[in-house]
Motif scaffolding. Sequence first.
Motif, PDB file in Angstrom:
ATOM      1  N   ILE A   1     -17.109  -6.291   9.675  1.00 37.96           N
ATOM      2  CA  ILE A   1     -17.285  -6.307   8.213  1.00 37.96           C
ATOM      3  C   ILE A   1     -16.033  -5.783   7.518  1.00 37.96           C
ATOM      4  N   ILE A   2     -15.465  -4.716   8.062  1.00 41.80           N
ATOM      5  CA  ILE A   2     -14.245  -4.129   7.470  1.00 41.80           C
ATOM      6  C   ILE A   2     -13.100  -5.141   7.475  1.00 41.80           C
ATOM      7  N   ILE A   3     -12.909  -5.818   8.594  1.00 48.05           N
ATOM      8  CA  ILE A   3     -11.847  -6.829   8.693  1.00 48.05           C
ATOM      9  C   ILE A   3     -12.101  -7.980   7.737  1.00 48.05           C
ATOM     10  N   LEU A   4     -13.339  -8.426   7.651  1.00 49.84           N
ATOM     11  CA  LEU A   4     -13.689  -9.512   6.725  1.00 49.84           C
ATOM     12  C   LEU A   4     -13.404  -9.128   5.281  1.00 49.84           C
ATOM     13  N   LEU A   5     -13.676  -7.886   4.941  1.00 47.20           N
ATOM     14  CA  LEU A   5     -13.417  -7.422   3.581  1.00 47.20           C
ATOM     15  C   LEU A   5     -11.926  -7.364   3.270  1.00 47.20           C
ATOM     16  N   PHE A   6     -11.093  -7.255   4.310  1.00 49.48           N
ATOM     17  CA  PHE A   6      -9.643  -7.168   4.106  1.00 49.48           C
ATOM     18  C   PHE A   6      -8.981  -8.546   4.056  1.00 49.48           C
ATOM     19  N   ILE A   7      -9.636  -9.556   4.572  1.00 48.44           N
ATOM     20  CA  ILE A   7      -9.052 -10.910   4.670  1.00 48.44           C
ATOM     21  C   ILE A   7      -8.510 -11.437   3.342  1.00 48.44           C
ATOM     22  N   PRO A   8      -9.179 -11.223   2.190  1.00 42.56           N
ATOM     23  CA  PRO A   8      -8.630 -11.753   0.928  1.00 42.56           C
ATOM     24  C   PRO A   8      -7.209 -11.292   0.625  1.00 42.56           C
ATOM     25  N   TRP A   9      -6.811 -10.141   1.167  1.00 45.20           N
ATOM     26  CA  TRP A   9      -5.469  -9.633   0.896  1.00 45.20           C
ATOM     27  C   TRP A   9      -4.438 -10.170   1.889  1.00 45.20           C
ATOM     28  N   ALA A  10      -4.888 -10.756   2.979  1.00 41.27           N
ATOM     29  CA  ALA A  10      -4.000 -11.170   4.074  1.00 41.27           C
ATOM     30  C   ALA A  10      -2.858 -12.093   3.649  1.00 41.27           C
ATOM     31  N   PRO A  11      -3.070 -13.080   2.773  1.00 38.42           N
ATOM     32  CA  PRO A  11      -1.961 -13.989   2.416  1.00 38.42           C
ATOM     33  C   PRO A  11      -0.746 -13.294   1.813  1.00 38.42           C
ATOM     34  N   ILE A  12      -0.944 -12.137   1.199  1.00 40.08           N
ATOM     35  CA  ILE A  12       0.169 -11.441   0.549  1.00 40.08           C
ATOM     36  C   ILE A  12       0.985 -10.632   1.553  1.00 40.08           C
ATOM     37  N   ILE A  13       0.373 -10.301   2.701  1.00 44.54           N
ATOM     38  CA  ILE A  13       1.033  -9.423   3.670  1.00 44.54           C
ATOM     39  C   ILE A  13       2.331 -10.036   4.187  1.00 44.54           C
ATOM     40  N   LYS A  14       2.356 -11.348   4.396  1.00 45.29           N
ATOM     41  CA  LYS A  14       3.553 -12.008   4.925  1.00 45.29           C
ATOM     42  C   LYS A  14       4.762 -11.756   4.030  1.00 45.29           C
ATOM     43  N   ASP A  15       4.587 -11.933   2.718  1.00 48.15           N
ATOM     44  CA  ASP A  15       5.696 -11.702   1.782  1.00 48.15           C
ATOM     45  C   ASP A  15       6.092 -10.236   1.763  1.00 48.15           C
ATOM     46  N   GLN A  16       5.108  -9.349   1.856  1.00 40.61           N
ATOM     47  CA  GLN A  16       5.408  -7.921   1.843  1.00 40.61           C
ATOM     48  C   GLN A  16       6.189  -7.502   3.085  1.00 40.61           C
ATOM     49  N   LEU A  17       5.902  -8.129   4.207  1.00 44.04           N
ATOM     50  CA  LEU A  17       6.664  -7.837   5.428  1.00 44.04           C
ATOM     51  C   LEU A  17       8.126  -8.254   5.283  1.00 44.04           C
ATOM     52  N   LEU A  18       8.361  -9.364   4.599  1.00 44.73           N
ATOM     53  CA  LEU A  18       9.730  -9.816   4.347  1.00 44.73           C
ATOM     54  C   LEU A  18      10.472  -8.810   3.453  1.00 44.73           C
ATOM     55  N   THR A  19       9.769  -8.292   2.444  1.00 41.65           N
ATOM     56  CA  THR A  19      10.362  -7.275   1.574  1.00 41.65           C
ATOM     57  C   THR A  19      10.687  -6.025   2.356  1.00 41.65           C
ATOM     58  N   GLU A  20       9.753  -5.594   3.224  1.00 44.18           N
ATOM     59  CA  GLU A  20       9.974  -4.405   4.052  1.00 44.18           C
ATOM     60  C   GLU A  20      11.179  -4.608   4.974  1.00 44.18           C
ATOM     61  N   THR A  21      11.304  -5.815   5.520  1.00 39.18           N
ATOM     62  CA  THR A  21      12.441  -6.125   6.391  1.00 39.18           C
ATOM     63  C   THR A  21      13.757  -6.026   5.627  1.00 39.18           C
ATOM     64  N   ASP A  22      13.780  -6.555   4.396  1.00 36.92           N
ATOM     65  CA  ASP A  22      14.985  -6.488   3.572  1.00 36.92           C
ATOM     66  C   ASP A  22      15.353  -5.037   3.241  1.00 36.92           C
ATOM     67  N   LEU A  23      14.344  -4.240   2.922  1.00 35.49           N
ATOM     68  CA  LEU A  23      14.590  -2.825   2.640  1.00 35.49           C
ATOM     69  C   LEU A  23      15.145  -2.119   3.862  1.00 35.49           C
ATOM     70  N   TYR A  24      14.571  -2.410   5.019  1.00 36.95           N
ATOM     71  CA  TYR A  24      15.002  -1.776   6.265  1.00 36.95           C
ATOM     72  C   TYR A  24      16.461  -2.109   6.564  1.00 36.95           C
ATOM     73  N   THR A  25      16.815  -3.390   6.473  1.00 37.10           N
ATOM     74  CA  THR A  25      18.185  -3.797   6.797  1.00 37.10           C
ATOM     75  C   THR A  25      19.188  -3.279   5.770  1.00 37.10           C
ATOM     76  N   SER A  26      18.725  -3.010   4.542  1.00 36.85           N
ATOM     77  CA  SER A  26      19.620  -2.486   3.512  1.00 36.85           C
ATOM     78  C   SER A  26      19.887  -0.999   3.671  1.00 36.85           C
ATOM     79  N   PHE A  27      18.876  -0.258   4.150  1.00 28.00           N
ATOM     80  CA  PHE A  27      18.984   1.200   4.157  1.00 28.00           C
ATOM     81  C   PHE A  27      19.232   1.795   5.533  1.00 28.00           C
ATOM     82  N   ILE A  28      18.720   1.178   6.583  1.00 27.24           N
ATOM     83  CA  ILE A  28      18.844   1.758   7.922  1.00 27.24           C
ATOM     84  C   ILE A  28      20.067   1.171   8.602  1.00 27.24           C
ATOM     85  N   ASP A  29      21.058   2.011   8.820  1.00 28.01           N
ATOM     86  CA  ASP A  29      22.316   1.528   9.396  1.00 28.01           C
ATOM     87  C   ASP A  29      22.486   1.919  10.860  1.00 28.01           C
TER      88      ASP A  29
END
Length: 530
Positions: A214-242
């Motif tokens: 039930i918990i996972i099912l309740l989270f599914i509506p947000w899943a499509p946005i996670i992919k874009d957020q991971l790309l943002t996190e990757t960009d932040l990581y490569t910009s700041f972590i040297d």
Amino acid sequence: MRKSKLNKRKKKARIKPATIIISLIILALILRLSFLGKGSIRADEGATLDLAAADWNTYLSDAHHDVHPPLYYRFLHIFTGIGDSEFTLRLSSVIPSVLSVLLLYLLGRKLFDEKTALIAAGILAISQYHIRYAQFLRMYSILVLLALLSTYYYWILITEKPRFRTKIFYILSSTALIYTHYYGFLILLFQGLFLIIDKKARKRFIPHIPLFAIIILLFIPWAPIIKDQLLTETDLYTSFIDQPLTLSFTTISSYNIFAQGGLFIYQFLIGYLKAAMNAPFIIITILSITIILAASRQLIKERKAKQQALLFLSLTIIGSIGIVLLIQYFKLVLVMPYSRYLMIVSPLFLILIAYGISRYAKRIFITLLAIWIILNLITLYAYYATDYDRENWKKISSQIAVDCANIDCINEQVTTVLLYPASYAYNLHHYYPGTITLIPTNEQFRQEMNLADIYSRVKIPKSTPDFCNFTHDLPTTFTVISALETTPALEDCFKEYQKVSATKNTYGDIWGRPTTDITITSFSRQTNSP
């Protein structure tokens, strides 16, 4: 007769646990309210407020370029309607943090005993680590509260005959947890793994397995946005972590995987000090491991109920830290290596520490507790004494107005150029009504600017072949705000301008030594320039 009278007097003299926990809650509230409105909106707070103030449709558009789920922003949205003072807004973090003291006590008592529960709640009440984030406009204090709620109801499910409402509360708290921060999945992961390891827990929880679904099912509506957020996190990581994490038994560095793990423990116990990678860091880490070993040895001696609790806590704490470090070391997912993300397991760590301390003889117990209290009071003093004047955007905004008057800018419409980082623009915008322009200072930070579609309400120029092109659109007078030392390349960009004034935002460290974090420089075009 005399012995029985003495025993009765001792019983009367004992302070009731209810009195102690109420006192700890009041103390926690006082410490978290102290100087709450003193510091200006800073660090990530401005961007957080921008997302929280947006309506739902605007937020959904911006959320693709953020790195966190939506629940905290919607929670903070309520407070933006109540008031916009620093004190009022930060109450949104204070309230969950104070409630966590009570909940940690209840969980500690459920897992072990009254003594352990009170020690853990006392540590949390005066913890610099938790007070710091209870006064910060981010999701970390509510994340701790939700992690405690989820764990509390989970423990009832695997050790008692739960009521229907317990199942509902578990679903709601666990769903809210992962809708607040993705690290919330670590708590659910180790709740599940514990069921595989512990036979008794598995038998009791089998009827409740659909709750996970039930918990996972309740989270599914947000899943499509996670992919874009991971790309943002990757960009932040490569910009700041040297520099990647390394494996070393001799080097004490935040990029050493062992030191990083020790740093998590260090900060869980006594919070932040500017110089963490030194002798105190080593001492606290060794001391913490010693106390944990004292708790771990009870796995053999204690009754099965306490063995079960010790195993669950150890699995969740060590497993969560281990997974985060391994992900960073092997770069399985590029996520920022912030210890505050692991605040989610810090209350469980405090219970384990409290239990370990309580197993020692009385003198050692008092000594260990006194050492921790003294160290924590030092870091708490350092926080209260130095932290509030950092990034003083309220003061900076006033300084811009003064500079503007000095250089006779028309209607005070001075263009402010915020050099780095982009998120600071929101903090300044909270106090300063003028035009704000962001420019990257080098190729590394240009990448940050280019990923920042989230900063759409602030003008952000893109990278250009000619680095100084941004100066072509500047007015006759303007102010430069920099959180970095000005580079020679940037100085070249302002050759045709005259420096009118230069001030710094300065604060004293714990030893009273001045530290500068932001410079404010006003420029005017030279009348005799060719």
